[in-house]
Design a protein around this motif. Structure first.
Motif, PDB file in Angstrom:
ATOM      1  N   PRO A 341     -42.379  26.269 -12.696  1.00  0.00           N
ATOM      2  CA  PRO A 341     -43.671  26.808 -12.250  1.00  0.00           C
ATOM      3  C   PRO A 341     -44.134  26.292 -10.898  1.00  0.00           C
ATOM      4  CG  PRO A 341     -43.969  25.200 -14.018  1.00  0.00           C
ATOM      5  CD  PRO A 341     -42.504  25.467 -13.931  1.00  0.00           C
ATOM      6  N   TYR A 342     -43.589  25.172 -10.420  1.00  0.00           N
ATOM      7  CA  TYR A 342     -43.986  24.717  -9.092  1.00  0.00           C
ATOM      8  C   TYR A 342     -42.783  24.535  -8.176  1.00  0.00           C
ATOM      9  CZ  TYR A 342     -43.298  20.081 -11.292  1.00  0.00           C
ATOM     10  OH  TYR A 342     -42.817  19.005 -11.999  1.00  0.00           O
ATOM     11  N   ALA A 343     -41.792  25.432  -8.340  1.00  0.00           N
ATOM     12  CA  ALA A 343     -40.674  25.499  -7.397  1.00  0.00           C
ATOM     13  C   ALA A 343     -41.044  26.365  -6.188  1.00  0.00           C
ATOM     14  CB  ALA A 343     -39.442  26.071  -8.079  1.00  0.00           C
ATOM     15  N   SER A 344     -42.098  27.182  -6.339  1.00  0.00           N
ATOM     16  CA  SER A 344     -42.614  27.996  -5.243  1.00  0.00           C
ATOM     17  C   SER A 344     -44.057  28.354  -5.590  1.00  0.00           C
ATOM     18  CB  SER A 344     -41.770  29.256  -5.040  1.00  0.00           C
ATOM     19  OG  SER A 344     -41.766  30.054  -6.218  1.00  0.00           O
ATOM     20  N   GLY A 345     -44.769  28.895  -4.624  1.00  0.00           N
ATOM     21  CA  GLY A 345     -46.165  29.250  -4.845  1.00  0.00           C
ATOM     22  C   GLY A 345     -47.049  28.744  -3.719  1.00  0.00           C
ATOM     23  N   ILE A 346     -48.332  28.571  -3.993  1.00  0.00           N
ATOM     24  CA  ILE A 346     -49.272  28.088  -2.980  1.00  0.00           C
ATOM     25  C   ILE A 346     -49.061  26.598  -2.750  1.00  0.00           C
ATOM     26  CG2 ILE A 346     -51.692  27.672  -2.446  1.00  0.00           C
ATOM     27  CD1 ILE A 346     -50.928  30.523  -2.083  1.00  0.00           C
ATOM     28  N   VAL A 347     -48.736  26.265  -1.501  1.00  0.00           N
ATOM     29  CA  VAL A 347     -48.575  24.861  -1.110  1.00  0.00           C
ATOM     30  C   VAL A 347     -49.878  24.409  -0.449  1.00  0.00           C
ATOM     31  CG1 VAL A 347     -47.300  23.247   0.338  1.00  0.00           C
ATOM     32  CG2 VAL A 347     -46.095  25.143  -0.793  1.00  0.00           C
ATOM     33  N   LYS A 348     -50.460  23.337  -0.963  1.00  0.00           N
ATOM     34  CA  LYS A 348     -51.714  22.822  -0.408  1.00  0.00           C
ATOM     35  C   LYS A 348     -51.509  21.380   0.027  1.00  0.00           C
ATOM     36  CE  LYS A 348     -56.685  22.429  -1.298  1.00  0.00           C
ATOM     37  NZ  LYS A 348     -57.772  22.643  -2.267  1.00  0.00           N
ATOM     38  N   VAL A 349     -51.807  21.110   1.299  1.00  0.00           N
ATOM     39  CA  VAL A 349     -51.708  19.766   1.867  1.00  0.00           C
ATOM     40  C   VAL A 349     -53.121  19.243   2.081  1.00  0.00           C
ATOM     41  CG1 VAL A 349     -50.846  18.368   3.780  1.00  0.00           C
ATOM     42  CG2 VAL A 349     -49.545  20.369   3.007  1.00  0.00           C
ATOM     43  N   GLU A 350     -53.392  18.023   1.591  1.00  0.00           N
ATOM     44  CA  GLU A 350     -54.716  17.432   1.728  1.00  0.00           C
ATOM     45  C   GLU A 350     -54.603  16.006   2.255  1.00  0.00           C
ATOM     46  OE1 GLU A 350     -57.628  18.923  -1.621  1.00  0.00           O
ATOM     47  OE2 GLU A 350     -55.711  18.396  -2.548  1.00  0.00           O
ATOM     48  N   ALA A 351     -55.534  15.635   3.135  1.00  0.00           N
ATOM     49  CA  ALA A 351     -55.658  14.269   3.622  1.00  0.00           C
ATOM     50  C   ALA A 351     -57.138  14.009   3.873  1.00  0.00           C
ATOM     51  CB  ALA A 351     -54.845  14.057   4.895  1.00  0.00           C
ATOM     52  N   ALA A 353     -60.782  14.668   3.781  1.00  0.00           N
ATOM     53  CA  ALA A 353     -61.543  15.912   3.617  1.00  0.00           C
ATOM     54  C   ALA A 353     -60.818  17.117   4.197  1.00  0.00           C
ATOM     55  CB  ALA A 353     -62.908  15.764   4.292  1.00  0.00           C
ATOM     56  N   ALA A 354     -59.693  16.894   4.881  1.00  0.00           N
ATOM     57  CA  ALA A 354     -58.954  17.993   5.508  1.00  0.00           C
ATOM     58  C   ALA A 354     -57.979  18.608   4.518  1.00  0.00           C
ATOM     59  CB  ALA A 354     -58.201  17.488   6.739  1.00  0.00           C
ATOM     60  N   ALA A 355     -57.808  19.935   4.609  1.00  0.00           N
ATOM     61  CA  ALA A 355     -56.875  20.625   3.722  1.00  0.00           C
ATOM     62  C   ALA A 355     -56.349  21.875   4.408  1.00  0.00           C
ATOM     63  CB  ALA A 355     -57.556  20.999   2.406  1.00  0.00           C
ATOM     64  N   ALA A 356     -55.116  22.252   4.063  1.00  0.00           N
ATOM     65  CA  ALA A 356     -54.499  23.478   4.569  1.00  0.00           C
ATOM     66  C   ALA A 356     -53.570  24.027   3.500  1.00  0.00           C
ATOM     67  CB  ALA A 356     -53.726  23.210   5.867  1.00  0.00           C
ATOM     68  N   SER A 357     -53.467  25.354   3.410  1.00  0.00           N
ATOM     69  CA  SER A 357     -52.640  25.992   2.382  1.00  0.00           C
ATOM     70  C   SER A 357     -51.756  27.061   3.003  1.00  0.00           C
ATOM     71  CB  SER A 357     -53.512  26.627   1.293  1.00  0.00           C
ATOM     72  OG  SER A 357     -54.307  25.665   0.652  1.00  0.00           O
ATOM     73  N   LYS A 358     -50.613  27.301   2.342  1.00  0.00           N
ATOM     74  CA  LYS A 358     -49.698  28.359   2.773  1.00  0.00           C
ATOM     75  C   LYS A 358     -48.821  28.742   1.592  1.00  0.00           C
ATOM     76  CE  LYS A 358     -47.629  29.532   7.233  1.00  0.00           C
ATOM     77  NZ  LYS A 358     -46.754  30.612   6.893  1.00  0.00           N
ATOM     78  N   LEU A 359     -48.308  29.973   1.603  1.00  0.00           N
ATOM     79  CA  LEU A 359     -47.510  30.481   0.489  1.00  0.00           C
ATOM     80  C   LEU A 359     -46.028  30.252   0.712  1.00  0.00           C
ATOM     81  CD1 LEU A 359     -47.251  32.062  -2.171  1.00  0.00           C
ATOM     82  CD2 LEU A 359     -47.258  34.171  -0.811  1.00  0.00           C
ATOM     83  N   LEU A 360     -45.407  29.545  -0.213  1.00  0.00           N
ATOM     84  CA  LEU A 360     -43.952  29.417  -0.267  1.00  0.00           C
ATOM     85  C   LEU A 360     -43.454  30.477  -1.246  1.00  0.00           C
ATOM     86  CD1 LEU A 360     -41.305  27.876   0.394  1.00  0.00           C
ATOM     87  CD2 LEU A 360     -41.791  26.435  -1.596  1.00  0.00           C
ATOM     88  N   ASN A 361     -42.785  31.500  -0.740  1.00  0.00           N
ATOM     89  CA  ASN A 361     -42.415  32.627  -1.575  1.00  0.00           C
ATOM     90  C   ASN A 361     -40.995  32.502  -2.098  1.00  0.00           C
ATOM     91  OD1 ASN A 361     -42.989  35.127  -2.855  1.00  0.00           O
ATOM     92  ND2 ASN A 361     -44.150  35.776  -1.051  1.00  0.00           N
ATOM     93  N   GLU A 362     -40.611  33.458  -2.938  1.00  0.00           N
ATOM     94  CA  GLU A 362     -39.309  33.406  -3.613  1.00  0.00           C
ATOM     95  C   GLU A 362     -38.810  34.836  -3.805  1.00  0.00           C
ATOM     96  OE1 GLU A 362     -37.800  31.860  -7.961  1.00  0.00           O
ATOM     97  OE2 GLU A 362     -39.355  30.710  -6.910  1.00  0.00           O
ATOM     98  N   TRP A 363     -37.498  35.022  -3.658  1.00  0.00           N
ATOM     99  CA  TRP A 363     -36.873  36.333  -3.811  1.00  0.00           C
ATOM    100  C   TRP A 363     -35.568  36.196  -4.599  1.00  0.00           C
ATOM    101  CZ3 TRP A 363     -38.627  34.096   0.569  1.00  0.00           C
ATOM    102  CH2 TRP A 363     -39.688  34.711   1.254  1.00  0.00           C
ATOM    103  N   VAL A 364     -35.243  37.197  -5.401  1.00  0.00           N
ATOM    104  CA  VAL A 364     -33.938  37.322  -6.049  1.00  0.00           C
ATOM    105  C   VAL A 364     -33.332  38.628  -5.566  1.00  0.00           C
ATOM    106  CG1 VAL A 364     -32.658  37.505  -8.205  1.00  0.00           C
ATOM    107  CG2 VAL A 364     -34.632  35.980  -8.059  1.00  0.00           C
ATOM    108  N   LEU A 365     -32.207  38.533  -4.871  1.00  0.00           N
ATOM    109  CA  LEU A 365     -31.602  39.682  -4.207  1.00  0.00           C
ATOM    110  C   LEU A 365     -30.268  40.027  -4.853  1.00  0.00           C
ATOM    111  CD1 LEU A 365     -31.516  40.494  -0.479  1.00  0.00           C
ATOM    112  CD2 LEU A 365     -29.318  40.215  -1.616  1.00  0.00           C
ATOM    113  N   ASP A 366     -30.066  41.309  -5.127  1.00  0.00           N
ATOM    114  CA  ASP A 366     -28.788  41.807  -5.644  1.00  0.00           C
ATOM    115  C   ASP A 366     -27.964  42.350  -4.482  1.00  0.00           C
ATOM    116  OD1 ASP A 366     -28.699  41.511  -8.554  1.00  0.00           O
ATOM    117  OD2 ASP A 366     -30.465  42.803  -8.558  1.00  0.00           O
TER     118      ASP A 366
END
Length: 568
Positions: A341-351, A353-366
């Protein structure tokens, strides 16, 4: 055709101009020659007859209009998006087929552009080019520009690969840099420096980009809190010491053209804010030696400040903490699981009071590999590759950022699946010997070839390289002795021989070739195919008389379906 003079000239307030001073010699490069672009989507096909018609690409950005009387009869026409090989080319190029078609009247070819995508040039400085059979790119006639509808249009009497690109452009077009950083900008050209005319089709090639004469350019302009020193085709920029209120900042240079108006080339420079994620990259190598021990590693590039220490900072994926291995002002490394469940998804970095988020996505290709080794395809080696990828579909490394991982392995869950029916083919020969050669293959059902690391020789392995709009993939597959073949020869005059021989199945023809996997606008990996290979060899144990061998019947094909992202 009338030549249209577009010598770049000094813009005066009264809109008068003079021919530029060419006293400073410019080193003119050679013509642009590239391999044909790899397909980046499905072809659209339509039958058009003597009454004419039109065909538009699936994305709506390219169309061809065939007038009545251009064709003598019904003709199947296809348009397919391909990788744009033009220098600083915008969007995709498009392949119009058949290339051998002959038109009795010129057809219309039209591109649609977006304003935001061409900010490093001006619409008046856009050209259209086509590629010949030798890979050389030629300027089409000066395109007709419709700024209201954002289209470029030319006429042609032939089909080929077509793309649009800038005659002049500023490099870099977009930059992300730190406060106080310094940066050099330059203006590049793709048109001849010594003719003064827009090149005519068939007589002037597109050139490798070069820096044109300084006299073609007017003033550089910048109104931010940093500084800019610009002259001619180059400028030196120093960013402000803190992120400005207007971010990104714009640096522009005026291009002098022999027509009314002012034409600006613009570079957008974004100053990093105090806390920001630019791009993310996953290392699927699974290191367990040399002091490293992690299933996979996530590299996060951006601006994070000095490490405040454990307990004062965190990285979470889908609200679950992951181990921070390294924290630096411009880069963070985290150990992450290969699945779950946390191999990909919303990545949130905090230090603090500062915070930033970004999406780590995932694909399965045939992906599908088919190697036809007998006429009619009864003997065809088939492999279905199921490939998993994790990555960042938005953004890329910014200027000054260095990738910590140049390439990585395939994800450990990737695999090859071999499913092949039983097959048989018999061929009669008379030249070197008289008789019948028969080859039979046993069926293979759901044979799984496991993924191995790229350093290992057998199984399925591959390397993945992050690109600005997708991944570059190299694959290899070797499954030894998995195909049982029965080979028989019956002589015309006496006797026969039988051999039962195990055979290997491997990726041939595309071994170590770069396979471009590219994102669409919705972050899907687009369907695509490598160029079809012909004459790639017959099944072991089959023989043909030389006049009977037809290379076009023996093909090797590699293609893949669209892969939707796990997260929209």
């Amino acid at each position: 055709m009338k030549k249209i003079n577009v010598w770049l000239c000094v813009i005066l307030l009264a809109s008068a101009c003079t021919k530029p001073d060419l006293s400073s010699p410019v080193s003119i490069p050679g013509p642009l020659i590239t391999v044909p672009g790899i397909p980046q989507g499905s072809a659209i096909t339509k039958t058009i007859g003597v009454s004419g018609g039109s065909l538009t690409s699936a994305d709506g950005d390219f169309s061809v209009i065939i007038p009545a009387g251009a064709l003598a009869g019904n003709q199947e026409i296809s348009v397919q998006p391909v990788m744009n090989q033009l220098p600083a080319g915008y969007g995709r190029a498009y392949r119009l087929t058949p290339h051998t078609i002959s038109f009795q009247k010129p057809v219309t070819i039209r591109f649609r552009y977006e304003e935001n995508s061409i900010r490093n040039t001006a619409p008046e400085l856009l050209g259209i080019a086509y590629q010949d059979q030798e890979g050389k790119w030629f300027h089409a006639a000066a395109p007709m520009l419709d700024k209201e509808n954002r289209t470029l249009t030319v006429s042609s009497t032939h089909f080929s690969d077509w793309g649009f690109f800038p005659y002049f452009y500023i490099d870099p077009a977009r930059v992300l840099t730190d406060p106080g950083a310094q940066l050099d900008l330059r203006v590049m050209a793709t048109v001849p420096d010594n003719s003064g005319y827009i090149p005519l089709p068939g007589e002037s090639p597109v050139l490798q980009p070069y820096q044109p004469d300084n006299s073609y350019f007017g003033a550089w302009n910048y109104s931010g809190n940093g500084s800019l020193e610009g002259k001619g085709n180059t400028a030196h920029y120093r960013a402000p010491d803190a992120a400005p209120k207007v971010n990104p900042e714009s640096v522009s240079v005026a291009v002098k053209m022999q027509r009314k108006g002012q034409f600006l080339l613009v570079s957008n420079i974004t100053i990093r804010t105090a806390f920001h994620i630019d791009y993310m990259q996953v290392d699927e190598t699974e290191l367990y030696t040399g002091g490293f021990n992690y299933p996979s590693r996530l590299w996060i590039y951006g601006s994070f400040g000095e490490d405040p220490g454990k307990g004062k900072r965190s990285v979470k994926i889908n609200n679950t903490d992951v181990t921070v291995a390294t924290w630096m002002p411009g880069m963070i490394a985290c150990d992450i699981p290969t699945s779950g469940p946390y191999a990909s998804g919303i990545v949130k970095v905090e230090a603090g009071a500062a915070a930033a988020s970004k999406l780590l996505n995932e694909w399965v290709l045939d992906m599908y590999y088919d190697k036809v080794e007998s006429p009619g395809g009864a003997l065809t080696k088939k492999v279905n590759l199921v490939l998993r990828f994790r990555g960042d579909a938005e953004g890329f490394f910014q200027q000054g950022q260095v990738a910590m991982v140049k390439e990585t392995n395939l994800h450990e869950s990737s695999k090859g699946i071999i499913n092949m029916p039983a097959g048989s083919y018999t061929n009669h020969v008379t030249m070197d010997a008289c008789g019948d050669y028969t080859v039979k293959w046993d069926a293979i059902r759901d044979l799984v070839v496991s993924r191995k690391k790229y350093t290992e020789a057998d199984g399925l392995s591959g390397s993945v390289v992050n690109k600005p709009n997708g991944f570059d993939l190299k694959i290899r597959l070797m499954a030894e002795n998995v195909l049982m073949t029965h080979r028989k020869f019956v002589d015309c005059h006496s006797g026969s021989t039988n051999d039962d021989v195990p055979d290997a199945i491997q990726i041939q023809g595309f071994h170590e070739a770069i396979i471009p996997l590219r994102f669409s606008g919705n972050a899907s990996i687009m369907a695509g195919a490598m160029p079809l290979k012909t004459g790639t060899g017959v099944a072991a144990g089959l023989y043909f008389d030389a006049p009977d061998y037809v290379p076009a019947l023996f093909t090797t094909r590699l293609h893949w379906d669209e892969a939707l992202p796990k997260y929209k």
